[in-house]
Design a protein around this motif. Structure first.
Motif, PDB file in Angstrom:
ATOM      1  N   VAL A 185      44.020  -2.536 -40.535  1.00  0.00           N
ATOM      2  CA  VAL A 185      42.893  -1.613 -40.692  1.00  0.00           C
ATOM      3  C   VAL A 185      41.574  -2.353 -40.506  1.00  0.00           C
ATOM      4  O   VAL A 185      40.681  -1.894 -39.777  1.00  0.00           O
ATOM      5  CB  VAL A 185      42.950  -0.937 -42.083  1.00  0.00           C
ATOM      6  CG1 VAL A 185      41.697  -0.109 -42.318  1.00  0.00           C
ATOM      7  CG2 VAL A 185      44.182  -0.069 -42.214  1.00  0.00           C
ATOM      8  N   LEU A 186      41.442  -3.518 -41.168  1.00  0.00           N
ATOM      9  CA  LEU A 186      40.198  -4.280 -41.070  1.00  0.00           C
ATOM     10  C   LEU A 186      39.927  -4.755 -39.640  1.00  0.00           C
ATOM     11  O   LEU A 186      38.784  -4.711 -39.169  1.00  0.00           O
ATOM     12  CB  LEU A 186      40.253  -5.470 -42.022  1.00  0.00           C
ATOM     13  CG  LEU A 186      40.010  -5.157 -43.507  1.00  0.00           C
ATOM     14  CD1 LEU A 186      40.362  -6.364 -44.365  1.00  0.00           C
ATOM     15  CD2 LEU A 186      38.554  -4.772 -43.724  1.00  0.00           C
ATOM     16  N   VAL A 187      40.967  -5.183 -38.960  1.00  0.00           N
ATOM     17  CA  VAL A 187      40.789  -5.654 -37.576  1.00  0.00           C
ATOM     18  C   VAL A 187      40.316  -4.504 -36.698  1.00  0.00           C
ATOM     19  O   VAL A 187      39.436  -4.682 -35.835  1.00  0.00           O
ATOM     20  CB  VAL A 187      42.101  -6.266 -37.057  1.00  0.00           C
ATOM     21  CG1 VAL A 187      42.020  -6.495 -35.545  1.00  0.00           C
ATOM     22  CG2 VAL A 187      42.380  -7.587 -37.760  1.00  0.00           C
ATOM     23  N   ASN A 188      40.885  -3.305 -36.872  1.00  0.00           N
ATOM     24  CA  ASN A 188      40.434  -2.145 -36.094  1.00  0.00           C
ATOM     25  C   ASN A 188      38.957  -1.865 -36.341  1.00  0.00           C
ATOM     26  O   ASN A 188      38.177  -1.623 -35.399  1.00  0.00           O
ATOM     27  CB  ASN A 188      41.255  -0.907 -36.457  1.00  0.00           C
ATOM     28  CG  ASN A 188      42.613  -0.900 -35.781  1.00  0.00           C
ATOM     29  OD1 ASN A 188      42.827  -1.623 -34.808  1.00  0.00           O
ATOM     30  ND2 ASN A 188      43.531  -0.113 -36.295  1.00  0.00           N
ATOM     31  N   LEU A 189      38.541  -1.895 -37.629  1.00  0.00           N
ATOM     32  CA  LEU A 189      37.138  -1.627 -37.948  1.00  0.00           C
ATOM     33  C   LEU A 189      36.230  -2.726 -37.404  1.00  0.00           C
ATOM     34  O   LEU A 189      35.141  -2.449 -36.880  1.00  0.00           O
ATOM     35  CB  LEU A 189      36.971  -1.503 -39.464  1.00  0.00           C
ATOM     36  CG  LEU A 189      37.725  -0.353 -40.141  1.00  0.00           C
ATOM     37  CD1 LEU A 189      37.491  -0.379 -41.643  1.00  0.00           C
ATOM     38  CD2 LEU A 189      37.305   0.991 -39.561  1.00  0.00           C
ATOM     39  N   LEU A 190      36.662  -4.000 -37.530  1.00  0.00           N
ATOM     40  CA  LEU A 190      35.859  -5.103 -37.015  1.00  0.00           C
ATOM     41  C   LEU A 190      35.768  -5.068 -35.492  1.00  0.00           C
ATOM     42  O   LEU A 190      34.717  -5.387 -34.909  1.00  0.00           O
ATOM     43  CB  LEU A 190      36.441  -6.435 -37.485  1.00  0.00           C
ATOM     44  CG  LEU A 190      36.226  -6.780 -38.966  1.00  0.00           C
ATOM     45  CD1 LEU A 190      37.026  -8.010 -39.340  1.00  0.00           C
ATOM     46  CD2 LEU A 190      34.750  -7.012 -39.233  1.00  0.00           C
ATOM     47  N   HIS A 191      36.864  -4.702 -34.837  1.00  0.00           N
ATOM     48  CA  HIS A 191      36.849  -4.628 -33.372  1.00  0.00           C
ATOM     49  C   HIS A 191      35.819  -3.602 -32.911  1.00  0.00           C
ATOM     50  O   HIS A 191      35.049  -3.843 -31.972  1.00  0.00           O
ATOM     51  CB  HIS A 191      38.248  -4.263 -32.872  1.00  0.00           C
ATOM     52  CG  HIS A 191      38.353  -4.270 -31.372  1.00  0.00           C
ATOM     53  ND1 HIS A 191      38.105  -3.148 -30.621  1.00  0.00           N
ATOM     54  CD2 HIS A 191      38.658  -5.257 -30.493  1.00  0.00           C
ATOM     55  CE1 HIS A 191      38.270  -3.443 -29.339  1.00  0.00           C
ATOM     56  NE2 HIS A 191      38.608  -4.714 -29.227  1.00  0.00           N
ATOM     57  N   ASN A 192      35.759  -2.435 -33.571  1.00  0.00           N
ATOM     58  CA  ASN A 192      34.757  -1.431 -33.214  1.00  0.00           C
ATOM     59  C   ASN A 192      33.353  -1.946 -33.492  1.00  0.00           C
ATOM     60  O   ASN A 192      32.422  -1.709 -32.719  1.00  0.00           O
ATOM     61  CB  ASN A 192      35.000  -0.144 -34.002  1.00  0.00           C
ATOM     62  CG  ASN A 192      36.195   0.622 -33.483  1.00  0.00           C
ATOM     63  OD1 ASN A 192      36.655   0.402 -32.367  1.00  0.00           O
ATOM     64  ND2 ASN A 192      36.726   1.521 -34.300  1.00  0.00           N
ATOM     65  N   ALA A 193      33.161  -2.644 -34.640  1.00  0.00           N
ATOM     66  CA  ALA A 193      31.835  -3.160 -34.967  1.00  0.00           C
ATOM     67  C   ALA A 193      31.365  -4.163 -33.921  1.00  0.00           C
ATOM     68  O   ALA A 193      30.198  -4.146 -33.507  1.00  0.00           O
ATOM     69  CB  ALA A 193      31.867  -3.799 -36.349  1.00  0.00           C
ATOM     70  N   VAL A 194      32.256  -5.046 -33.471  1.00  0.00           N
ATOM     71  CA  VAL A 194      31.892  -6.029 -32.436  1.00  0.00           C
ATOM     72  C   VAL A 194      31.547  -5.329 -31.127  1.00  0.00           C
ATOM     73  O   VAL A 194      30.585  -5.685 -30.439  1.00  0.00           O
ATOM     74  CB  VAL A 194      33.048  -7.037 -32.240  1.00  0.00           C
ATOM     75  CG1 VAL A 194      32.800  -7.913 -31.017  1.00  0.00           C
ATOM     76  CG2 VAL A 194      33.210  -7.906 -33.484  1.00  0.00           C
ATOM     77  N   LYS A 195      32.336  -4.300 -30.804  1.00  0.00           N
ATOM     78  CA  LYS A 195      32.169  -3.624 -29.518  1.00  0.00           C
ATOM     79  C   LYS A 195      30.847  -2.857 -29.441  1.00  0.00           C
ATOM     80  O   LYS A 195      30.234  -2.765 -28.368  1.00  0.00           O
ATOM     81  CB  LYS A 195      33.353  -2.684 -29.299  1.00  0.00           C
ATOM     82  CG  LYS A 195      33.354  -1.996 -27.945  1.00  0.00           C
ATOM     83  CD  LYS A 195      34.697  -1.403 -27.610  1.00  0.00           C
ATOM     84  CE  LYS A 195      35.190  -0.436 -28.657  1.00  0.00           C
ATOM     85  NZ  LYS A 195      36.453   0.234 -28.269  1.00  0.00           N
ATOM     86  N   PHE A 196      30.393  -2.310 -30.578  1.00  0.00           N
ATOM     87  CA  PHE A 196      29.210  -1.450 -30.542  1.00  0.00           C
ATOM     88  C   PHE A 196      27.983  -2.098 -31.179  1.00  0.00           C
ATOM     89  O   PHE A 196      27.040  -1.414 -31.548  1.00  0.00           O
ATOM     90  CB  PHE A 196      29.504  -0.122 -31.255  1.00  0.00           C
ATOM     91  CG  PHE A 196      30.507   0.725 -30.532  1.00  0.00           C
ATOM     92  CD1 PHE A 196      30.176   1.361 -29.352  1.00  0.00           C
ATOM     93  CD2 PHE A 196      31.790   0.866 -31.030  1.00  0.00           C
ATOM     94  CE1 PHE A 196      31.103   2.142 -28.693  1.00  0.00           C
ATOM     95  CE2 PHE A 196      32.719   1.643 -30.383  1.00  0.00           C
ATOM     96  CZ  PHE A 196      32.383   2.288 -29.195  1.00  0.00           C
TER      97      PHE A 196
END
Length: 579
Positions: free
Chosen positions: A478-489
């Protein structure tokens, strides 16, 4: 021996009368004692003021003047009370009952303590000197605002207690007399009141002589048994009718389909709770017109057409306000209720929503697969038409084909993962773990990606956080999914913070960034499958990451939500229960 109805009525009254008189007697005795004591206290304080005014000049001039003790003895004889003069340090300089040499220090006496605070005080206490209960009254003597001495008077309570004893006796005698008179009057009134009932009971016993000797306790019980015997058949018939009516009501109340019965004039004769909920029917719908209850002209037309044709009619309608899709059936009731129509409403909202979800799912999957498939097909055709002869171009095309295939593989993998989570076929290995453990692992996994994007990634996690009950691998996902979106945007130079803090019986984990944010109209839908808030900047994602995160958090018994403002960053939070 049978208990007559006379005593069943009279005995509680007697008990109540005795209780009331006892309470009244107790109140009066306490009131009289309080009144006597208040009057005595007021008189004693007044006399203490007189003594203080007389002795004040001697005390202020010379506190150890022997004349002070002489005045105390004289005033005690005049007032018939014990007089004591106490200095501020507790020394007794005037005493009417004992020599001064035998008097102990009075500083600790309660009334003296109060008087030294420049307050008048009274106290009831047993006197060791006189061997009896005394009422003490103390008044302060002040000099320029400072208490220098205390004048105390004491009177024995022997006379008061003797007078109160006489009063208590008088009150008790009066209460007993009142109780006796009340009981006599109650007996006479009860007898005269019950005389007609006794006559009726004797008359009824002639119609049911078998009740005699069967344990009826009194006249009223025998009369009751007689009427029960006479009404047994009628009650049996009524109970059968009620049972049948109850069965019908239970069926109608528990049906998920709405039921309305309208008579020949269109007046509602029956409506079940399901129909009332569907149409948000007003209170007291029975007896109102069908149009007033349902407020849908299509339903009224359906009822009218069924009446005119005498045949079953069907209708599909949508209630816009309630967002319900209904299938309506109208059937004439024929001879059962002449001219009445039975309206049945089936709620198809859930089926319609499922159909919409299925259609959207197929559309989204088809759309996300069509683009990479078309790209792979175009690249394969280009290679087959001669691009293989150009090694650099062939390698570039193969690399592009590998990328498109990876995208399709990721989509299929995430679809399978989401399906396993929703169906409960993805077991969770729940352990008691400190939240900082999986936060640190997720930050380590995304640190390199954040560094390449020119972002600052840090963690805020207190060491004393309570442990949570969770599957570390799944929560890390879950955290990796949220962090991946944060990095992307998040634009280069921005910051991403992962945090955890306790809140009641749960721990709140957050991921906040300084990125582009999410538009208000997109915020409620970001956890839906395939939903992409900004497709122009989605970077080729499948739109399933947040949906998977939501299902994983909910499977742990937690909640997930997001807060955001455009160009001010986003904040994603989810909760986990404390172990």
């Amino acid at each position: 021996m049978r208990t007559t109805i006379l005593w069943r009525i009279l005995l509680p009254f007697i008990l109540l009368l005795v209780a009331v008189l006892a309470g009244l007697t107790l109140y009066l005795t306490r009131f009289l004692r309080s009144t006597y004591l208040e009057r005595t206290e007021a008189s004693l304080l007044s006399e203490a003021h007189l003594v203080r005014n007389e002795i004040a000049p001697l005390l202020l001039a010379n506190p150890t003047d022997p004349q002070i003790n002489a005045l105390a003895v004289r005033d005690a004889g005049l007032l018939s009370a014990r007089v004591t003069i106490v200095l501020a340090d507790g020394r007794v300089v005037g005493e009417s009952e004992k020599p001064l040499s035998e008097m102990e220090n009075h500083f600790s006496r309660p009334e003296v303590q109060q008087a030294l605070l420049n307050k008048e005080a009274t106290e009831i206490r047993h006197s060791d000197t006189l061997k009896t209960d005394l009422l003490y009254a103390a008044v302060p003597l002040s000099d320029q605002g400072e208490v220098v001495a205390v004048v105390r008077l004491a009177a024995p309570l022997t006379e008061i207690q003797s007078n109160l004893g006489h009063l208590y006796t008088s009150v008790l005698v009066a209460a007993l007399a009142a109780a006796g008179l009340g009981i006599l009057l109650a007996l006479l009134i009860t007898r005269s009141t019950l005389r007609p009932l006794n006559s009726l009971s004797r008359a009824a016993s002639t119609y049911a002589p078998a009740l005699e000797g069967q344990g009826a306790r009194d006249e009223l019980s025998r009369l009751q048994a007689t009427f029960v015997s006479m009404s047994q058949e009628l009650r049996l018939q009524i109970s059968e009718l009620h049972a049948e009516r109850g069965k019908l009501e239970a069926v109608l109340a528990n049906m998920t389909d709405g039921i309305i019965i309208a008579d020949l004039q269109g007046v509602v004769q029956r409506i079940n709770p399901a129909a009332a909920r569907m149409f948000n029917a007003p209170a007291g719908a029975l007896g109102k017109s069908l149009a007033e209850v349902v407020r849908q002209h299509q339903v009224v037309e359906l009822w009218r057409k069924c009446q005119e044709t005498g045949e079953q009619q069907t209708l599909s309608l949508e209630l816009a306000a309630e967002r319900l899709f209904l299938q309506a059936f109208a059937s004439p009731l024929g001879d059962t209720m002449e001219g009445a129509v039975l309206l049945v409403f089936q709620d198809l909202t859930r089926l319609r929503k499922l159909e919409t979800v299925r259609r959207d799912f197929i559309s989204n999957v088809s759309h996300d697969l069509r683009t990479p498939l078309a790209s792979v097909k175009a690249l394969a055709e280009t290679l087959s038409e001669g691009a293989l002869e150009d090694p650099p171009a062939a390698r570039r095309f193969l690399k592009q084909m590998e990328t498109e295939i990876d995208n399709m593989t990721q989509l299929v993998h995430e679809l399978l993962e989401l399906s396993r989570i929703e169906s409960g076929r993805a077991p969770l290995e729940r352990l008691s773990v400190n939240p900082c453990v999986f936060l640190e692992r997720a930050v380590e996994r995304m640190a390199l990606q954040a560094e390449r994007a020119g972002l600052s990634l840090r963690m805020e996690c207190a060491a004393d956080l309570p442990e949570v009950k969770a599957d570390p691998e799944r929560i890390q996902q879950v955290l990796v999914n949220l962090l991946h979106n944060a990095v992307k945007f998040t634009r280069p130079g921005g910051e991403i913070v992962v945090s955890a803090e306790p809140r009641e019986r749960e721990v709140v984990i957050g991921v906040r960034d300084t990125g582009v944010g999410i538009a208000p109209e997109d915020l409620p839908r970001i956890f839906e499958r395939f939903y992409k808030a900004d497709r122009s900047r989605s970077g080729g994602g499948t739109g399933l990451g947040l949906s998977i995160a939501r299902h994983l958090v909910e499977a742990h018994g937690g909640r997930i939500w997001a807060e955001s403002e455009p160009e001010k960053g986003s904040r994603f939070y989810f909760t986990l229960p404390v172990a």
